[in-house]
Design an enzyme around this catalytic site. Structure first.
Site, PDB file in Angstrom:
ATOM      1  N   ARG A 129       0.847  -1.363   0.137  1.00 36.17           N
ATOM      2  CA  ARG A 129       0.162   0.059   0.113  1.00 36.17           C
ATOM      3  C   ARG A 129       0.878   1.142   0.036  1.00 36.17           C
ATOM      4  O   ARG A 129       2.114   1.317   0.711  1.00 36.17           O
ATOM      5  CB  ARG A 129      -1.056  -0.026   1.180  1.00 36.17           C
ATOM      6  CG  ARG A 129      -0.351  -0.206   2.594  1.00 36.17           C
ATOM      7  CD  ARG A 129      -0.014   1.397   3.090  1.00 36.17           C
ATOM      8  NE  ARG A 129       0.254   1.286   4.526  1.00 36.17           N
ATOM      9  CZ  ARG A 129       0.858   2.146   5.210  1.00 36.17           C
ATOM     10  NH1 ARG A 129       1.568   3.160   4.743  1.00 36.17           N
ATOM     11  NH2 ARG A 129       1.018   2.264   6.445  1.00 36.17           N
ATOM     12  N   GLU A 229      -7.147   7.387   7.305  1.00 30.43           N
ATOM     13  CA  GLU A 229      -6.129   7.980   8.094  1.00 30.43           C
ATOM     14  C   GLU A 229      -5.512   9.268   7.130  1.00 30.43           C
ATOM     15  O   GLU A 229      -4.987  10.179   7.495  1.00 30.43           O
ATOM     16  CB  GLU A 229      -4.941   7.063   8.572  1.00 30.43           C
ATOM     17  CG  GLU A 229      -3.591   7.902   9.030  1.00 30.43           C
ATOM     18  CD  GLU A 229      -2.861   6.792   9.708  1.00 30.43           C
ATOM     19  OE1 GLU A 229      -3.171   6.026  10.291  1.00 30.43           O
ATOM     20  OE2 GLU A 229      -1.755   7.061   9.638  1.00 30.43           O
ATOM     21  N   ARG A 233      -5.201   5.790   0.427  1.00 31.28           N
ATOM     22  CA  ARG A 233      -4.501   4.574   0.611  1.00 31.28           C
ATOM     23  C   ARG A 233      -4.627   3.761  -0.609  1.00 31.28           C
ATOM     24  O   ARG A 233      -5.897   3.251  -0.978  1.00 31.28           O
ATOM     25  CB  ARG A 233      -4.780   3.799   2.035  1.00 31.28           C
ATOM     26  CG  ARG A 233      -4.249   4.455   3.064  1.00 31.28           C
ATOM     27  CD  ARG A 233      -2.767   4.309   3.388  1.00 31.28           C
ATOM     28  NE  ARG A 233      -2.429   5.284   4.584  1.00 31.28           N
ATOM     29  CZ  ARG A 233      -2.414   4.503   5.780  1.00 31.28           C
ATOM     30  NH1 ARG A 233      -2.476   3.379   5.881  1.00 31.28           N
ATOM     31  NH2 ARG A 233      -1.753   5.261   7.000  1.00 31.28           N
ATOM     32  N   CYS A 275       0.411  10.941   9.451  1.00 32.78           N
ATOM     33  CA  CYS A 275       1.437  10.196  10.434  1.00 32.78           C
ATOM     34  C   CYS A 275       2.772  10.403   9.884  1.00 32.78           C
ATOM     35  O   CYS A 275       3.101   9.749   8.747  1.00 32.78           O
ATOM     36  CB  CYS A 275       1.032   8.978  10.841  1.00 32.78           C
ATOM     37  SG  CYS A 275       1.873   7.929  11.945  1.00 32.78           S
ATOM     38  N   THR A 277       5.072   8.226  10.341  1.00 31.53           N
ATOM     39  CA  THR A 277       5.646   7.014  10.012  1.00 31.53           C
ATOM     40  C   THR A 277       5.604   6.618   8.573  1.00 31.53           C
ATOM     41  O   THR A 277       6.023   5.587   8.024  1.00 31.53           O
ATOM     42  CB  THR A 277       5.150   6.091  11.018  1.00 31.53           C
ATOM     43  OG1 THR A 277       3.696   5.945  10.706  1.00 31.53           O
ATOM     44  CG2 THR A 277       5.151   6.104  12.442  1.00 31.53           C
ATOM     45  N   ARG A 284       4.069   0.579   2.527  1.00 26.18           N
ATOM     46  CA  ARG A 284       4.178  -0.610   3.517  1.00 26.18           C
ATOM     47  C   ARG A 284       3.910  -1.888   2.548  1.00 26.18           C
ATOM     48  O   ARG A 284       2.948  -1.999   2.247  1.00 26.18           O
ATOM     49  CB  ARG A 284       3.329  -0.437   4.545  1.00 26.18           C
ATOM     50  CG  ARG A 284       3.553  -1.473   5.709  1.00 26.18           C
ATOM     51  CD  ARG A 284       2.871  -1.308   7.025  1.00 26.18           C
ATOM     52  NE  ARG A 284       1.309  -1.903   7.002  1.00 26.18           N
ATOM     53  CZ  ARG A 284       1.509  -3.011   7.240  1.00 26.18           C
ATOM     54  NH1 ARG A 284       2.087  -3.848   7.920  1.00 26.18           N
ATOM     55  NH2 ARG A 284       0.251  -3.683   7.495  1.00 26.18           N
ATOM     56  N   ARG A 312       3.265  -7.217  12.906  1.00 20.95           N
ATOM     57  CA  ARG A 312       2.030  -6.703  13.257  1.00 20.95           C
ATOM     58  C   ARG A 312       1.077  -7.895  13.188  1.00 20.95           C
ATOM     59  O   ARG A 312       1.574  -8.995  12.892  1.00 20.95           O
ATOM     60  CB  ARG A 312       1.259  -5.785  12.268  1.00 20.95           C
ATOM     61  CG  ARG A 312       2.021  -4.317  12.227  1.00 20.95           C
ATOM     62  CD  ARG A 312       1.379  -3.441  11.129  1.00 20.95           C
ATOM     63  NE  ARG A 312       2.071  -1.993  11.031  1.00 20.95           N
ATOM     64  CZ  ARG A 312       1.517  -1.044  10.478  1.00 20.95           C
ATOM     65  NH1 ARG A 312       0.028  -1.212   9.967  1.00 20.95           N
ATOM     66  NH2 ARG A 312       2.263  -0.016  10.589  1.00 20.95           N
ATOM     67  N   GLU A 317      -2.094  -3.213  12.472  1.00 19.13           N
ATOM     68  CA  GLU A 317      -1.583  -2.362  13.572  1.00 19.13           C
ATOM     69  C   GLU A 317      -2.276  -2.573  14.854  1.00 19.13           C
ATOM     70  O   GLU A 317      -3.461  -2.400  14.897  1.00 19.13           O
ATOM     71  CB  GLU A 317      -1.422  -1.075  13.259  1.00 19.13           C
ATOM     72  CG  GLU A 317      -0.583  -0.297  14.252  1.00 19.13           C
ATOM     73  CD  GLU A 317       0.043   0.953  13.553  1.00 19.13           C
ATOM     74  OE1 GLU A 317      -0.451   1.703  12.708  1.00 19.13           O
ATOM     75  OE2 GLU A 317       1.373   1.150  13.818  1.00 19.13           O
TER      76      GLU A 317
HETATM   77  P1  ADP Z   1      -1.819  -0.166   6.838  1.00 18.02           P
HETATM   78  O1  ADP Z   1      -1.318  -1.240   6.202  1.00 18.02           O
HETATM   79  O2  ADP Z   1      -3.002   0.384   5.984  1.00 18.02           O
HETATM   80  O3  ADP Z   1      -1.096   0.502   7.700  1.00 18.02           O
HETATM   81  P2  ADP Z   1      -3.263  -1.813   9.075  1.00 18.02           P
HETATM   82  O4  ADP Z   1      -2.020  -2.413   9.586  1.00 18.02           O
HETATM   83  O5  ADP Z   1      -4.374  -1.377   9.705  1.00 18.02           O
HETATM   84  O6  ADP Z   1      -2.950  -0.610   8.106  1.00 18.02           O
HETATM   85  O7  ADP Z   1      -3.605  -3.196   7.928  1.00 18.02           O
HETATM   86  C1  ADP Z   1      -4.877  -2.803   7.437  1.00 18.02           C
HETATM   87  C2  ADP Z   1      -5.456  -4.205   6.564  1.00 18.02           C
HETATM   88  O8  ADP Z   1      -4.580  -4.840   5.849  1.00 18.02           O
HETATM   89  C3  ADP Z   1      -5.744  -5.026   7.981  1.00 18.02           C
HETATM   90  O9  ADP Z   1      -6.848  -5.540   7.958  1.00 18.02           O
HETATM   91  C4  ADP Z   1      -4.375  -5.913   7.851  1.00 18.02           C
HETATM   92  O10 ADP Z   1      -4.873  -7.418   8.218  1.00 18.02           O
HETATM   93  C5  ADP Z   1      -4.445  -6.134   6.170  1.00 18.02           C
HETATM   94  N1  ADP Z   1      -3.065  -6.667   5.633  1.00 18.02           N
HETATM   95  C6  ADP Z   1      -2.109  -6.208   5.879  1.00 18.02           C
HETATM   96  N2  ADP Z   1      -1.001  -6.907   5.310  1.00 18.02           N
HETATM   97  C7  ADP Z   1      -1.837  -7.844   4.558  1.00 18.02           C
HETATM   98  C8  ADP Z   1      -1.632  -9.075   3.831  1.00 18.02           C
HETATM   99  N3  ADP Z   1       0.007  -9.355   3.321  1.00 18.02           N
HETATM  100  N4  ADP Z   1      -2.278  -9.801   3.353  1.00 18.02           N
HETATM  101  C9  ADP Z   1      -3.675  -9.763   3.474  1.00 18.02           C
HETATM  102  N5  ADP Z   1      -4.021  -8.647   4.329  1.00 18.02           N
HETATM  103  C10 ADP Z   1      -3.036  -7.756   4.802  1.00 18.02           C
HETATM  104  C1  CIR Z   2       0.655   4.829  17.592  1.00 17.68           C
HETATM  105  O1  CIR Z   2       1.665   5.694  17.862  1.00 17.68           O
HETATM  106  O2  CIR Z   2       0.867   3.561  18.048  1.00 17.68           O
HETATM  107  C2  CIR Z   2      -0.258   5.082  16.448  1.00 17.68           C
HETATM  108  N1  CIR Z   2      -0.566   6.553  16.493  1.00 17.68           N
HETATM  109  C3  CIR Z   2       0.258   4.592  14.926  1.00 17.68           C
HETATM  110  C4  CIR Z   2       1.452   5.222  14.648  1.00 17.68           C
HETATM  111  C5  CIR Z   2       1.769   4.498  13.515  1.00 17.68           C
HETATM  112  N2  CIR Z   2       0.931   3.765  12.384  1.00 17.68           N
HETATM  113  C6  CIR Z   2       0.234   4.598  11.701  1.00 17.68           C
HETATM  114  O3  CIR Z   2       0.362   5.481  11.301  1.00 17.68           O
HETATM  115  N3  CIR Z   2      -0.649   3.742  10.883  1.00 17.68           N
END
Ligand code: ADP
Ligand code: CIR
Length: 360
Positions: A129, A229, A233, A275, A277, A284, A312, A317
């Site tokens: 993403r 966020e 995305r 953010c 990060t 990511r 994660r 997250e």
């Molecule tokens: P982001 O990747 O946008 O920072 P999250 O960590 O919240 O946000 O993940 C968003 C969604 O994408 C979650 O439902 C997560 O389980 C899913 N996800 C992340 N990586 C994978 C993957 N490799 N395969 C399937 N789903 C994924």
């Molecule tokens: C944290 O500090 O744990 C949250 N504010 C998430 C920080 C990084 N993740 C994100 O931006 N998705």
């Protein structure tokens, strides 16, 4: 001018982080919000009206945060640099003197990423993403309801311009979506969750669900989140471990949309995001992977960190692993190109699989 009530809230926030309540807090906010930084920044306000309090509010209420700050608008990254620069350097290893390299999405190089796990022994799915902000609009806390609706209208129109068969799809607004559909999309990893307290306390959920939604193709292998966020995305994902194919599709999608809507980019920080990060490449790249022997080791997380990987849980997250499946991705996004960010995940996960196969 910053009013005395806001200055008081900033001082109380500092006291909370460093008092008994904050004893267990390990966030980068707590680490880098020194007394000096507070005194230097508490009287500053961006042109759109944001103060230091707006940047730190989320991490002050969520003492379990890893990071704890968000930028209410682009100017916050420079006006509040004594705080943001420190957090950015700590998270990404990107010094104030460094500059984000030019865009390199990896065009012509995706063949370098053949399936990581061709037999499907470890990897369930792969996702890449990136985030984008629309030029001319601030981040969530500063957006009005009209802004949200206008932005949604603009991107919706852009989505309808996709002519590529693989990318063509439909936009589904959150406003009016049934709870069952929403829940299913979240459970299947396609849609962002609702009620994230880190975002809520950052004032990022105003007027929810207005202006929020998801675009996706029929197969749900190409998706775009709208106004969660970040303004956007852009996501490519599929079952299995064919990183090259996932990246190919993401590149097509990004190139298609950037012809329609201009994005905010900073000379030093690259693509701008809410953010810190996510700045820079904003990429990511992750796999859902089960490594039973390696994950049983006490130093599993450390092993991943040494490979510049982030671990994660299965629902993203702040979630937990289920059935031994983890979400493993590149950690840094700033200071490396989009291609390099994907490569960081690719090389790291390749190494993890080799270690799993050698582990007794
Ligand atoms: P982001 O990747 O946008 O920072 P999250 O960590 O919240 O946000 O993940 C968003 C969604 O994408 C979650 O439902 C997560 O389980 C899913 N996800 C992340 N990586 C994978 C993957 N490799 N395969 C399937 N789903 C994924
Ligand atoms: C944290 O500090 O744990 C949250 N504010 C998430 C920080 C990084 N993740 C994100 O931006 N998705």
């Amino acid at each position: 001018e910053v009013d005395s009530a806001t200055i008081k809230k900033i001082e109380e926030a500092y006291a909370k982080l460093n008092g008994p309540e904050g004893a267990k807090c390990k966030s980068l906010l707590k680490k880098h919000l020194t007394k000096d930084v507070v005194d230097k920044l508490k009287t500053k306000r961006t042109k759109l009206g944001a103060t230091l309090y707006d940047c730190i509010r989320s991490g002050v209420y969520n003492l379990d945060a890893g990071v704890g700050v968000y930028a209410p608008d682009a100017e916050a990254y420079t006006l509040f640099a004594p705080l943001f620069d420190k957090i950015i350097e700590d998270y990404h290893g990107f010094s104030p003197k460094q500059k984000q390299p030019p865009v390199d999405l990896g065009e012509g190089k995706t063949k370098e990423f053949p399936p990581l796990d061709p037999k499907g022994k470890y990897i369930k799915s792969t996702r890449i993403r990136c985030g984008r902000s629309l030029k001319g609009y601030p981040f969530n806390p500063c957006l009005t309801q009209d802004n949200y609706l206008e932005m949604e209208g603009k991107v919706k129109k852009a989505f309808s311009e996709y002519s590529d068969k693989e990318l063509k799809g439909k936009y589904y607004p959150l406003d009016g979506m049934s709870k069952e559909t929403q829940k299913q999309l979240i459970a299947d990893h396609f849609l962002f969750k609702e009620g994230d307290r880190h975002l809520q306390y950052a004032n990022a959920c105003n007027f929810w669900p207005k202006g929020r939604g998801i675009f996706h193709n029929n197969d749900k292998t190409f998706l775009i989140w709208v106004n969660e966020e970040d303004h956007m995305r852009i996501i490519s994902m599929q079952e299995g471990s064919d990183v090259g194919k996932v990246l190919d599709r993401l590149i097509k999608g990004v190139r298609g949309i950037e012809k329609q809507v201009p994005f905010s980019r900073d000379d030093r920080l690259g693509w701008l995001t809410f953010c810190p990060t996510n700045l820079g490449s904003t990429v990511r790249a992750s796999v859902h992977i089960a490594l039973p022997k390696l994950a049983a080791r006490k130093d599993f997380i450390e092993i991943c960190e040494k490979l510049n990987l982030q671990v994660r849980g299965i629902h993203g997250e702040h979630s937990e692993s289920v059935g031994g499946v983890y979400d493993i991705s590149n950690k840094a996004r700033l200071g490396l190109s989009e291609y390099q960010a994907v490569k960081q995940m690719y090389d790291g996960v390749k190494k993890l699989i080799e270690m799993e196969e050698k582990q007794k």
